[in-house]
Design a protein around this motif. Structure first.
Motif, short mmCIF file in Angstrom:
data_model
loop_
_atom_site.label_atom_id
_atom_site.label_comp_id
_atom_site.label_asym_id
_atom_site.label_seq_id
_atom_site.Cartn_x
_atom_site.Cartn_y
_atom_site.Cartn_z
N VAL A 9 0.88 -1.18 0.00
CA VAL A 9 0.00 0.00 0.00
C VAL A 9 0.91 1.22 0.00
CG1 VAL A 9 -2.01 1.07 1.03
CG2 VAL A 9 -1.53 -1.35 1.47
N GLU A 10 1.04 1.85 -1.15
CA GLU A 10 2.05 2.91 -1.33
C GLU A 10 1.62 3.77 -2.49
OE1 GLU A 10 4.47 5.37 -1.38
OE2 GLU A 10 5.54 3.91 -0.15
N ASP A 11 1.60 5.09 -2.29
CA ASP A 11 1.14 5.97 -3.37
C ASP A 11 2.25 6.35 -4.34
OD1 ASP A 11 2.03 7.31 -1.01
OD2 ASP A 11 1.46 9.19 -1.94
N GLU A 12 3.51 6.11 -3.99
CA GLU A 12 4.58 6.47 -4.92
C GLU A 12 4.91 5.28 -5.82
OE1 GLU A 12 7.93 8.58 -2.86
OE2 GLU A 12 6.42 8.67 -1.28
N PRO A 13 4.60 5.41 -7.14
CA PRO A 13 4.78 4.27 -8.04
C PRO A 13 6.23 3.76 -8.07
CG PRO A 13 3.57 6.04 -9.14
CD PRO A 13 4.04 6.59 -7.82
N LEU A 53 2.56 -1.31 4.53
CA LEU A 53 1.63 -0.17 4.58
C LEU A 53 2.38 1.14 4.78
CD1 LEU A 53 -1.28 0.93 4.82
CD2 LEU A 53 -1.32 0.11 7.17
N ASP A 54 2.33 2.00 3.77
CA ASP A 54 2.93 3.33 3.87
C ASP A 54 2.08 4.19 4.81
OD1 ASP A 54 4.58 5.50 3.29
OD2 ASP A 54 3.32 6.15 1.63
N VAL A 55 2.74 4.98 5.66
CA VAL A 55 1.98 5.84 6.58
C VAL A 55 1.36 7.03 5.84
CG1 VAL A 55 2.14 7.36 8.59
CG2 VAL A 55 3.29 5.15 8.62
N GLY A 56 2.10 7.60 4.88
CA GLY A 56 1.61 8.79 4.17
C GLY A 56 0.90 8.43 2.88
N LEU A 57 -0.42 8.32 2.95
CA LEU A 57 -1.22 7.97 1.77
C LEU A 57 -2.12 9.15 1.42
CD1 LEU A 57 -2.21 4.35 2.82
CD2 LEU A 57 -0.66 4.96 0.97
N ALA A 102 12.00 2.31 7.94
CA ALA A 102 12.05 3.75 7.68
C ALA A 102 12.58 3.99 6.28
CB ALA A 102 12.93 4.43 8.72
N LYS A 103 11.96 4.97 5.61
CA LYS A 103 12.42 5.37 4.28
C LYS A 103 13.64 6.29 4.43
CE LYS A 103 7.94 5.30 1.96
NZ LYS A 103 6.88 6.15 1.37
N PRO A 104 14.64 6.27 3.56
CA PRO A 104 14.76 5.31 2.46
C PRO A 104 15.22 3.95 2.99
CG PRO A 104 16.67 6.76 2.53
CD PRO A 104 15.76 7.20 3.63
CA CA Z 1 3.52 8.09 0.62
#
Ligand code: CA
Length: 231
Positions: A9-13, A53-57, A102-104
């Motif tokens: 679940v991630e909005d950045e392709p 699951l990405d936190v920032g969606l 944690a990203k990256p």
């Molecule tokens: Ca995001």
């Protein structure tokens, strides 16, 4: 051998692509959802073995998605976090997530974690899943309360299902009318109250000491967040 399905679940392709590639290379079957709503729908229809699951969606926060997911599923969840304050919240693990990265991040490291968590889950396979007061079976349009199937009318079912999906969220009578009833008129506010009353009576038979549906004066109804997992 069946490949375990992993829901990303991630909005950045770009990130989703990298992850899908790494997971596929390692023998998993990745699926991608770009929004929280899409992820919840997918997990209902075709449950994955683990969710990243990405936190920032863009639509719901990852925390909100997690909360809604837990209303119907015990799937292991690994959070992807981008900011220190997010990490704090995940680490506090009031949330009960299985892990966070944690990203990256290094895709290889993430895939290694996924493998570890799935192995742990498989070992614990025989152990009972964490108990939940309500279990919704959408296929049969049935809800169990502490294991007891409830005999519900169509509207009682719709009402309770709506409340159970988001514990703690206060629904106004108007919103409930919109979500559960086909027709809507302002004079029907009492219809909601009447159905809440009959629902409460049915819940009381199973758990006399509990008050699962809370009234928020002037604003509406919400499902209690402090119900015990078992009776
Ligand atoms: Ca995001």
């Amino acid at each position: 051998m069946i490949k375990p399905a992993i829901l990303i679940v991630e909005d950045e392709p770009g990130i989703a692509d990298t992850l899908q590639y790494a997971l596929r290379t390692d023998g998993f079957e990745p699926h991608w959802a770009a929004t929280g709503e899409a992820a919840l729908q997918r997990q209902r229809e075709a449950p994955a073995a683990l969710v990243i699951l990405d936190v920032g969606l863009p639509d719901l926060s990852g925390f909100e998605v997690f909360k809604r997911l837990r209303a119907f599923s015990d799937v292991p969840v690994v959070f992807l976090t981008a900011r220190a304050d997010e990490i704090d919240r995940v680490v506090g693990l009031e949330l009960g997530a299985d892990d966070y990265v944690a990203k990256p991040f290094s895709p290889r490291e993430l895939v290694a974690r996924v493998r570890t968590i799935l192995r742990r889950a498989a070992r614990a396979g025989a152990a009972p899943v964490p108990a939940r007061p309500f279990q919704v079976d959408e296929g049969r349009r049935q809800i169990r309360f502490y294991g007891q199937p409830l005999e519900l009318s169509r509207y009682e079912y719709g009402l309770l299902k709506t409340l159970v999906e988001r514990p703690g969220h206060v629904y106004s009578r108007d919103v409930l009318l919109d979500k559960v009833w086909d027709t809507h008129s302002d004079s029907l506010d009492r219809t909601v109250d009447a159905h809440v009353k009959t629902l409460r009576a049915k819940l009381k038979v199973v758990a006399p000491g509990l008050e699962p549906i809370r009234t928020h004066r002037g604003s509406g109804y919400a499902l209690a967040e402090d119900l015990p997992g078992t009776l």
